[in-house]
Design a protein around this motif. Structure first.
Motif, PDB file in Angstrom:
ATOM      1  N   LYS A 104      -6.523  -3.953  -1.675  1.00 38.68           N
ATOM      2  CA  LYS A 104      -7.413  -4.055  -0.510  1.00 38.68           C
ATOM      3  C   LYS A 104      -8.367  -5.227  -0.684  1.00 38.68           C
ATOM      4  O   LYS A 104      -8.553  -6.026   0.232  1.00 38.68           O
ATOM      5  N   THR A 145       0.819  -1.206   0.000  1.00 38.54           N
ATOM      6  CA  THR A 145       0.000   0.000   0.000  1.00 38.54           C
ATOM      7  C   THR A 145       0.856   1.260   0.000  1.00 38.54           C
ATOM      8  O   THR A 145       0.538   2.247  -0.678  1.00 38.54           O
ATOM      9  N   THR A 166      -5.264   1.387   5.877  1.00 36.84           N
ATOM     10  CA  THR A 166      -6.267   2.356   5.387  1.00 36.84           C
ATOM     11  C   THR A 166      -5.856   3.767   5.784  1.00 36.84           C
ATOM     12  O   THR A 166      -5.438   4.561   4.949  1.00 36.84           O
ATOM     13  N   GLN A 214     -11.981   1.319  -0.030  1.00 35.65           N
ATOM     14  CA  GLN A 214     -11.669   0.611   1.222  1.00 35.65           C
ATOM     15  C   GLN A 214     -12.946  -0.036   1.765  1.00 35.65           C
ATOM     16  O   GLN A 214     -12.941  -1.205   2.195  1.00 35.65           O
ATOM     17  N   ALA A 223      -4.911  -4.719   6.813  1.00 34.10           N
ATOM     18  CA  ALA A 223      -5.158  -3.915   5.609  1.00 34.10           C
ATOM     19  C   ALA A 223      -4.980  -2.441   5.955  1.00 34.10           C
ATOM     20  O   ALA A 223      -5.710  -1.889   6.776  1.00 34.10           O
TER      21      ALA A 223
END
Ligand code: M6R
Length: 362
Positions: A240, A57, A156, A335, A154
């Motif tokens: 994601k 990411t 974000t 997301q 994950a």
């Protein structure tokens, strides 16, 4: 503590407006509508090029940063995946700046890439979340992302924070180099100041996203298409989705699709088309028509007027914002889409299989 949310990921998505407000306090002069001077130990006017290096990411934040740095500061940027950068025969500029993007500041490949750049006399800047981390300690210049602890595997809020810092860096370097006028800076900063409230509003309109997530859950493959500043968002949206739902997903530069990926498309493949109202809108919409002609189930992510004039299977409406900051806003529904799709499939959202929060081994 999940603060009343069922998962850390959802809590962290909801924390994003607060994270941006914190970054605004740190990096923005709200009375002058400009970026505060950044603590950089090099003169941006003497720099030949920059390297933005990261994994996962954080790499997508670096890629988005390249679009901003090149357009606002007229400075060439190489974006590299850290595991590639560290072993390549690099041609280092004499006056080069290496910027590491990392939530943890401990990712093995990014840290090794940083050490290599340092040994090759590059200026070292770290855009990291954990201020006591190895990367922060080993950098000459630090631009913290101030997102607070991120628990969900994950990423974000750390991503959003990396993007905001990358944008501030591009604006500041652009100002120093005289490649961006004060009016442009004023307009972008004004848009940035409005962003926390806009994200807050968008997070509360989850019903259409939940419906799309249910429709998407049975898919084997999902494509995300974006152009320009939304190409990194297409990559991030795909990452994601795949990491928490285990659905195969690919992010693609929309214009590249007809060079291969279009062969995958049939009526069973959802295609999410990121079509913000910027100078590339017509091109993005024509790519969308191409996939619709192959019967793809299209999710159009666009402003309301664009959604109204294009009949697709699904819509996600994004507010009208300054095109430079639009990607920071449009990643939020992506997301949420990944989150609700994983939820619909009963997956472990916060602890996906085979993944660790911090990858400290090669
Ligand atoms: O801590 P870092 O930002 O250096 O981590 C980099 C990647 O491992 C990380 O972004 C990973 O891709 C996330 N799980 C993505 O959500």
């Amino acid at each position: 503590d999940k603060g009343g949310f069922p998962h850390f990921m959802l809590k962290e998505i909801h924390e994003q407006p607060t994270v941006i407000r914190t970054l605004i306090e740190r990096y923005i002069d709200k009375s002058q509508y400009c970026v505060k001077p950044l603590p950089l130990s090099f003169d941006p006017n003497t720099i030949e090029r920059m390297a933005f290096v990261a994994c996962g990411t954080a790499y997508h934040a670096g890629l988005l940063g390249k679009y901003w740095m090149e357009s606002l500061a007229n400075l060439p940027v190489d974006v590299d995946i850290a595991s590639e950068y560290r072993y390549r025969d690099l041609i280092q500029p004499k006056q080069g700046v290496f910027v590491a993007f990392s939530q943890s500041g401990e990712t093995a490949d990014t840290l090794a890439a940083l050490r290599r750049a340092k040994s090759e006399n590059q200026h070292i800047v770290s855009v990291v979340n954990v201020e006591s981390s190895s990367m922060a300690r080993e950098s000459t210049d630090r631009l913290p992302t101030c997102a607070g602890a991120e628990i969900g595997v994950a990423s974000t809020k750390a991503f959003i924070a990396q993007c905001v810092v990358a944008l501030c860096l591009a604006i500041y370097v652009g100002r120093q180099r005289g490649t961006m006028d004060a009016a442009t800076e004023h307009d972008i900063v004004t848009a940035l100041l409005a962003l926390p409230n806009q994200i807050e509003n968008s997070i509360h309109h989850i019903e259409p996203i939940q419906q799309i997530a249910y429709a998407m859950a049975p898919a084997n493959d999902v494509l995300f298409l974006g152009r320009g500043r939304h190409y990194p968002i297409a990559l991030e949206a795909a990452l994601k989705l795949k990491e928490i739902s285990y659905i195969h997903a690919e992010g693609y530069a929309a214009g590249e699709m007809k060079h291969g990926a279009i062969a995958l498309i049939d009526g069973h493949v959802p295609v999410v088309c990121l079509c913000p109202s910027d100078n590339l809108l017509e091109k993005s919409l024509s790519n969308m028509q191409e996939v619709m002609a192959r019967k793809a189930q299209v999710v159009l992510v666009a402003e309301e007027s664009v959604c109204q004039s294009n009949k697709t299977a699904h819509h996600i409406i994004i507010p009208s914002v300054h095109p430079v900051i639009a990607p920071i806003l449009s990643v939020v529904p992506m997301q949420l889409l990944a989150y609700y799709t994983a939820l619909a499939l009963g997956k472990d959202v916060d602890q996906p299989r085979n993944l660790a929060k911090s990858v400290t081994v090669e």
